[in-house]
Design a protein around this motif. Structure first.
Motif, PDB file in Angstrom:
ATOM      1  N   ILE A   1      14.877  57.551  -4.201  1.00 13.33           N
ATOM      2  CA  ILE A   1      16.306  57.706  -4.455  1.00 13.33           C
ATOM      3  C   ILE A   1      16.465  58.743  -5.554  1.00 13.33           C
ATOM      4  N   THR A   2      17.276  59.763  -5.273  1.00 15.67           N
ATOM      5  CA  THR A   2      17.542  60.773  -6.301  1.00 15.67           C
ATOM      6  C   THR A   2      18.974  60.610  -6.789  1.00 15.67           C
ATOM      7  N   HIS A   3      19.180  60.908  -8.050  1.00 17.19           N
ATOM      8  CA  HIS A   3      20.482  60.777  -8.707  1.00 17.19           C
ATOM      9  C   HIS A   3      20.818  62.125  -9.319  1.00 17.19           C
ATOM     10  N   GLU A   4      21.973  62.658  -8.964  1.00 17.25           N
ATOM     11  CA  GLU A   4      22.362  63.983  -9.441  1.00 17.25           C
ATOM     12  C   GLU A   4      23.816  63.941  -9.904  1.00 17.25           C
ATOM     13  N   VAL A   5      24.089  64.573 -11.041  1.00 19.28           N
ATOM     14  CA  VAL A   5      25.449  64.658 -11.569  1.00 19.28           C
ATOM     15  C   VAL A   5      25.808  66.130 -11.687  1.00 19.28           C
ATOM     16  N   GLN A   6      26.974  66.505 -11.159  1.00 22.02           N
ATOM     17  CA  GLN A   6      27.457  67.883 -11.264  1.00 22.02           C
ATOM     18  C   GLN A   6      28.877  67.863 -11.798  1.00 22.02           C
ATOM     19  N   PHE A   7      29.194  68.904 -12.576  1.00 22.08           N
ATOM     20  CA  PHE A   7      30.535  69.053 -13.117  1.00 22.08           C
ATOM     21  C   PHE A   7      31.169  70.310 -12.550  1.00 22.08           C
ATOM     22  N   TYR A   8      32.467  70.238 -12.301  1.00 18.59           N
ATOM     23  CA  TYR A   8      33.236  71.368 -11.801  1.00 18.59           C
ATOM     24  C   TYR A   8      34.455  71.546 -12.694  1.00 18.59           C
ATOM     25  N   LEU A   9      34.803  72.788 -12.969  1.00 25.34           N
ATOM     26  CA  LEU A   9      36.024  73.131 -13.695  1.00 25.34           C
ATOM     27  C   LEU A   9      36.963  73.775 -12.702  1.00 25.34           C
ATOM     28  N   THR A  10      38.225  73.368 -12.707  1.00 25.23           N
ATOM     29  CA  THR A  10      39.134  73.878 -11.693  1.00 25.23           C
ATOM     30  C   THR A  10      40.556  74.040 -12.218  1.00 25.23           C
ATOM     31  N   SER A  11      41.275  74.919 -11.569  1.00 24.66           N
ATOM     32  CA  SER A  11      42.695  75.103 -11.861  1.00 24.66           C
ATOM     33  C   SER A  11      43.556  74.241 -10.937  1.00 24.66           C
ATOM     34  N   LEU A  12      42.922  73.441 -10.091  1.00 20.42           N
ATOM     35  CA  LEU A  12      43.654  72.529  -9.209  1.00 20.42           C
ATOM     36  C   LEU A  12      44.086  71.292  -9.984  1.00 20.42           C
ATOM     37  N   ASP A  13      45.151  70.652  -9.500  1.00 17.35           N
ATOM     38  CA  ASP A  13      45.600  69.406 -10.110  1.00 17.35           C
ATOM     39  C   ASP A  13      44.571  68.310  -9.857  1.00 17.35           C
ATOM     40  N   SER A  14      44.666  67.256 -10.642  1.00 17.70           N
ATOM     41  CA  SER A  14      43.724  66.149 -10.553  1.00 17.70           C
ATOM     42  C   SER A  14      44.065  65.260  -9.362  1.00 17.70           C
ATOM     43  N   ASP A  15      43.612  65.644  -8.189  1.00 15.66           N
ATOM     44  CA  ASP A  15      43.825  64.897  -6.952  1.00 15.66           C
ATOM     45  C   ASP A  15      42.463  64.768  -6.273  1.00 15.66           C
ATOM     46  N   ALA A  16      41.913  63.566  -6.293  1.00 15.63           N
ATOM     47  CA  ALA A  16      40.545  63.347  -5.813  1.00 15.63           C
ATOM     48  C   ALA A  16      40.361  63.789  -4.368  1.00 15.63           C
ATOM     49  N   LEU A  17      41.354  63.565  -3.524  1.00 18.08           N
ATOM     50  CA  LEU A  17      41.236  63.934  -2.118  1.00 18.08           C
ATOM     51  C   LEU A  17      41.117  65.452  -1.954  1.00 18.08           C
ATOM     52  N   ILE A  18      41.993  66.195  -2.621  1.00 16.40           N
ATOM     53  CA  ILE A  18      41.969  67.659  -2.521  1.00 16.40           C
ATOM     54  C   ILE A  18      40.713  68.220  -3.161  1.00 16.40           C
ATOM     55  N   LEU A  19      40.342  67.694  -4.324  1.00 13.95           N
ATOM     56  CA  LEU A  19      39.144  68.195  -5.011  1.00 13.95           C
ATOM     57  C   LEU A  19      37.887  67.885  -4.203  1.00 13.95           C
ATOM     58  N   GLY A  20      37.829  66.702  -3.602  1.00 13.37           N
ATOM     59  CA  GLY A  20      36.683  66.352  -2.766  1.00 13.37           C
ATOM     60  C   GLY A  20      36.547  67.285  -1.579  1.00 13.37           C
ATOM     61  N   ARG A  21      37.687  67.618  -0.949  1.00 10.01           N
ATOM     62  CA  ARG A  21      37.660  68.556   0.180  1.00 10.01           C
ATOM     63  C   ARG A  21      37.174  69.936  -0.261  1.00 10.01           C
ATOM     64  N   ALA A  22      37.664  70.404  -1.403  1.00  9.77           N
ATOM     65  CA  ALA A  22      37.261  71.729  -1.901  1.00  9.77           C
ATOM     66  C   ALA A  22      35.764  71.769  -2.185  1.00  9.77           C
ATOM     67  N   ILE A  23      35.235  70.717  -2.784  1.00  8.29           N
ATOM     68  CA  ILE A  23      33.795  70.669  -3.097  1.00  8.29           C
ATOM     69  C   ILE A  23      32.976  70.604  -1.812  1.00  8.29           C
ATOM     70  N   ARG A  24      33.401  69.786  -0.853  1.00  6.32           N
ATOM     71  CA  ARG A  24      32.679  69.705   0.424  1.00  6.32           C
ATOM     72  C   ARG A  24      32.747  71.021   1.179  1.00  6.32           C
TER      73      ARG A  24
END
Length: 146
Positions: A34-57
Motif C-alpha cells: 500500500i502506497t500513501h501519497e499527498v499532493q498539494f495544488y494551488l488554484t484560482s478556482l473557488d473551493s468546490d470539491a467537485l469542480i476541483l476533483g474534476r480539474a485534477i482528474r
C-alpha cells in the motif's frame, strides 16, 4: 480549503488570484503493498470539491493518456537528449508518429507493436503513412496527423 481560512502567506501579494489550496491524499493498493501519497495544488478556482476533483482528474487524464502512451510506445522517459532544440523536435516527431499509428486500423495491435512492425516492414510503414494522409471525411480543415 479557501485561502481566506489559512494564515497569511509569506509575500501574499505575489499570489494574486489564489483562492484555494487543495490537498489530495492517494492510497494505492498494489498487490501486497500500500502506497500513501499527498499532493498539494494551488488554484484560482473557488473551493468546490467537485469542480476541483474534476480539474485534477482531467490533468492526470492527459498525463496518463498521452504521456504514458508516448513512454510505452517510444520509451520517451528513457530519452537522454537534453540540449538545443532536439528534445522539442523529438517530442514533436513522436507525437506525429503516435497519431499516425492511431490512424492505422488494419492491424489490431498495440502502437508499440505497430511501430516495431513498421520498422521491419516497409510496406506496413507505407500503410501507416497512407492512413495518416487519407481523409475519412470531407472536412479539409481536419488534418490527420497533427
Amino acid at each position: 480549503m479557501p485561502i481566506s481560512q489559512l494564515p497569511p502567506l509569506h509575500q501574499q501579494a505575489d499570489w494574486l488570484g489564489l483562492k484555494t489550496v487543495v490537498m489530495v491524499v492517494r492510497l494505492r493498493h498494489l498487490w501486497n503493498k500500500i502506497t500513501h501519497e499527498v499532493q498539494f495544488y494551488l488554484t484560482s478556482l473557488d473551493s468546490d470539491a467537485l469542480i476541483l476533483g474534476r480539474a485534477i482528474r482531467l490533468h492526470w487524464g492527459v498525463e496518463n493518456g498521452l504521456h504514458w502512451t508516448l513512454d510505452v510506445t517510444f520509451n520517451e522517459d528513457a530519452c537522454r537528449v537534453r540540449t538545443g532544440h532536439a528534445p522539442y523536435n523529438l517530442s514533436l516527431l513522436r507525437r506525429i508518429a503516435l497519431n499516425a499509428l492511431n490512424r492505422e486500423q488494419s492491424l489490431k495491435r498495440s502502437n508499440r507493436q505497430k511501430s516495431n512492425r513498421a520498422a521491419m516492414d516497409n510496406n506496413y510503414m507505407l500503410t501507416i503513412l497512407a492512413a495518416c494522409l487519407s481523409q475519412h471525411n470531407n472536412d479539409a480543415s481536419q488534418s490527420a496527423c497533427q
